[in-house]
Write an enzyme that holds these catalytic residues in place. Structure first.
Site, PDB file in Angstrom:
ATOM      1  N   ARG A   1      41.774  48.777  46.376  1.00  0.00           N
ATOM      2  CA  ARG A   1      42.492  48.945  45.379  1.00  0.00           C
ATOM      3  C   ARG A   1      43.736  49.569  45.550  1.00  0.00           C
ATOM      4  NH1 ARG A   1      41.705  52.832  40.460  1.00  0.00           N
ATOM      5  NH2 ARG A   1      42.883  51.665  38.713  1.00  0.00           N
TER       6      ARG A   1
ATOM      7  N   HIS B   1      47.550  47.976  44.506  1.00  0.00           N
ATOM      8  CA  HIS B   1      48.676  48.714  43.623  1.00  0.00           C
ATOM      9  C   HIS B   1      49.725  49.044  44.502  1.00  0.00           C
ATOM     10  CE1 HIS B   1      46.114  50.017  39.952  1.00  0.00           C
ATOM     11  NE2 HIS B   1      45.506  48.993  40.692  1.00  0.00           N
TER      12      HIS B   1
ATOM     13  N   VAL C   1      54.064  46.773  43.498  1.00  0.00           N
ATOM     14  CA  VAL C   1      55.237  47.647  42.963  1.00  0.00           C
ATOM     15  C   VAL C   1      56.184  47.549  44.187  1.00  0.00           C
ATOM     16  CG1 VAL C   1      55.850  49.833  42.408  1.00  0.00           C
ATOM     17  CG2 VAL C   1      53.718  49.049  41.539  1.00  0.00           C
TER      18      VAL C   1
ATOM     19  N   ASP D   1      54.940  48.337  50.609  1.00  0.00           N
ATOM     20  CA  ASP D   1      55.554  49.497  51.649  1.00  0.00           C
ATOM     21  C   ASP D   1      54.984  50.826  51.589  1.00  0.00           C
ATOM     22  OD1 ASP D   1      55.999  50.143  48.841  1.00  0.00           O
ATOM     23  OD2 ASP D   1      58.266  49.986  48.668  1.00  0.00           O
TER      24      ASP D   1
ATOM     25  N   GLU E   1      54.399  57.372  42.270  1.00  0.00           N
ATOM     26  CA  GLU E   1      53.642  56.219  41.734  1.00  0.00           C
ATOM     27  C   GLU E   1      52.161  56.574  41.370  1.00  0.00           C
ATOM     28  OE1 GLU E   1      53.973  52.655  43.956  1.00  0.00           O
ATOM     29  OE2 GLU E   1      56.123  53.066  44.346  1.00  0.00           O
TER      30      GLU E   1
ATOM     31  N   ASN F   1      47.548  53.981  37.696  1.00  0.00           N
ATOM     32  CA  ASN F   1      47.276  54.840  39.176  1.00  0.00           C
ATOM     33  C   ASN F   1      46.448  56.075  38.858  1.00  0.00           C
ATOM     34  OD1 ASN F   1      48.485  52.522  40.221  1.00  0.00           O
ATOM     35  ND2 ASN F   1      50.447  53.609  40.767  1.00  0.00           N
TER      36      ASN F   1
ATOM     37  N   HIS G   1      36.883  42.165  42.239  1.00  0.00           N
ATOM     38  CA  HIS G   1      36.323  42.975  41.158  1.00  0.00           C
ATOM     39  C   HIS G   1      34.658  42.494  41.659  1.00  0.00           C
ATOM     40  CE1 HIS G   1      39.389  43.847  38.270  1.00  0.00           C
ATOM     41  NE2 HIS G   1      39.495  44.479  39.377  1.00  0.00           N
TER      42      HIS G   1
ATOM     43  N   ASP H   1      29.999  44.293  39.213  1.00  0.00           N
ATOM     44  CA  ASP H   1      29.065  43.313  39.292  1.00  0.00           C
ATOM     45  C   ASP H   1      27.818  44.240  39.258  1.00  0.00           C
ATOM     46  OD1 ASP H   1      26.976  41.831  40.496  1.00  0.00           O
ATOM     47  OD2 ASP H   1      28.099  41.652  42.486  1.00  0.00           O
TER      48      ASP H   1
ATOM     49  N   THR I   1      25.024  43.185  42.609  1.00  0.00           N
ATOM     50  CA  THR I   1      25.231  43.663  43.965  1.00  0.00           C
ATOM     51  C   THR I   1      26.583  44.334  44.083  1.00  0.00           C
ATOM     52  OG1 THR I   1      26.284  41.280  44.392  1.00  0.00           O
ATOM     53  CG2 THR I   1      24.071  41.521  44.985  1.00  0.00           C
TER      54      THR I   1
ATOM     55  N   ASP J   1      30.595  39.466  47.517  1.00  0.00           N
ATOM     56  CA  ASP J   1      30.007  38.118  47.496  1.00  0.00           C
ATOM     57  C   ASP J   1      30.634  37.656  46.291  1.00  0.00           C
ATOM     58  OD1 ASP J   1      28.973  39.699  45.156  1.00  0.00           O
ATOM     59  OD2 ASP J   1      26.904  39.610  45.978  1.00  0.00           O
TER      60      ASP J   1
END
Length: 329
Positions: free
Chosen positions: A68, A72, A76, A80, A95, A101, A199, A247, A250, A255
């Protein structure tokens, strides 16, 4: 017209326009190379892999957290490492303080990797490259695909909190808005559909899915399995911070279960379920991924390389930071 109720006939038009636009949006870092550190820091990838393996073995939730972070960061001002900068840096509005965030974690993992690399190869490996490598390893450690990471990114000397507030895709976005936002970074609808599969691991807080489960006069949206809506409403009774896995079957295996949930109308966020239900190319992609995990894995790996090539804006001051949370002096 409500932005969350865009008619399905409108989606193919948005797809055709934004796919054409995305082909010219970003050319990527022309200097990136898989072999970038072969001579200057040949142990770079093995160091990242070792730390990630150790940390994920102790806490699997670290893997989706690091993944994640990379998303993120790249959305933006390009990939970097700006998301890693603290407020303590002069003239930087971190940020990390942006609302999208506020639940990010995994910064300590990147700092640990950076510490090892500074010991082995001082002032050589950028924090942006560490994020790219650690994200690849996070996916692989949860049973997902692996890929060759293009390297040679530099770290920005600033952050952009306003862009973090406005440019990151929202959990409440409709499909047309999602397609447009991804296209701004040269990512087409297929990339978007594949990258959304991240996700399949991780969790979301009630704050981000309660509008979906309490919609339609408190019964959940028409595009939501009523039993799933009721289950999630019970979770939300614990408050906005109540977290559940995307999910449930699992939750820590990378997957294709995410797509099976979308077909079953059990997508957790509005922006998840937005990928399925309008017919046409996106529905076909979701259905294919739900049946063919190898096709998803292949497209996800390809899209991660493409996303990882989003460059910072021209003229942005960059460097190889010695500490990921602050610029060099």
């Amino acid at each position: 017209m409500s932005p969350s109720r865009i008619p399905c006939w409108f989606v193919p038009l948005i797809l055709s326009v934004t796919i054409l636009a995305s082909t010219a949006a970003y050319g990527g870092h022309h200097h990136l190379s898989v072999s970038y550190y072969d001579k200057t820091c040949p142990s770079a990838q093995s160091i990242v892999q070792a730390v990630m393996a150790s940390r994920v073995a102790a806490d699997q939730a670290i893997a989706p957290a690091v993944l994640r972070l990379f998303f993120h960061d790249c959305f933006v001002n390009g990939c970097d490492a700006s998301v890693l900068l603290d407020d303590a840096t002069p003239f930087v509005e971190s940020e990390k303080d942006a609302e999208p965030n506020d639940s990010l974690r995994g910064f300590d993992v990147i700092d640990e990797i950076k510490s090892h690399l500074e010991h082995s190869c001082p002032a050589t490996v950028s924090c942006a490259d560490i994020l790219a490598l650690a994200s690849r390893d996070a996916v692989a450690l949860l049973g997902g695909p692996t890929w060759n990471v293009q390297l040679g990114r530099k770290d920005s000397r600033g952050a952009d909190r306003d862009a973090a507030e406005n440019d990151l895709p929202s959990p409440h976005e409709n499909v047309t808005s999602l397609i447009t936002k991804f296209a701004e970074y040269g990512l087409d609808a297929r990339d978007m559909a594949a990258l959304s599969g991240a996700h399949t691991v991780g969790t979301a807080r009630c704050l981000h899915y309660k509008d979906r489960v309490y919609g339609n006069d408190g019964e959940g949206g028409a595009d939501m399995d009523p039993s799933f809506a009721e289950l999630r409403r019970r979770t939300c009774q614990a408050g906005d911070d109540a977290a559940v896995p995307f999910d449930e079957q699992t939750p820590m295996r990378f997957d294709n279960a995410y797509y099976k949930d979308l077909v079953a109308r059990r997508g957790l966020l509005t922006s998840d379920q937005a990928l399925y239900g309008c017919g046409g190319p996106l529905d076909h992609l979701v259905e294919m991924y739900s049946k063919d995990g190898k096709a998803f894995a292949k497209d996800f790996a390809r899209a991660m390389v493409k996303m990882g090539s989003i460059p910072p804006p021209p003229g942005m001051p960059v460097e190889v930071r010695l500490k990921c949370s602050m610029v060099n002096y």
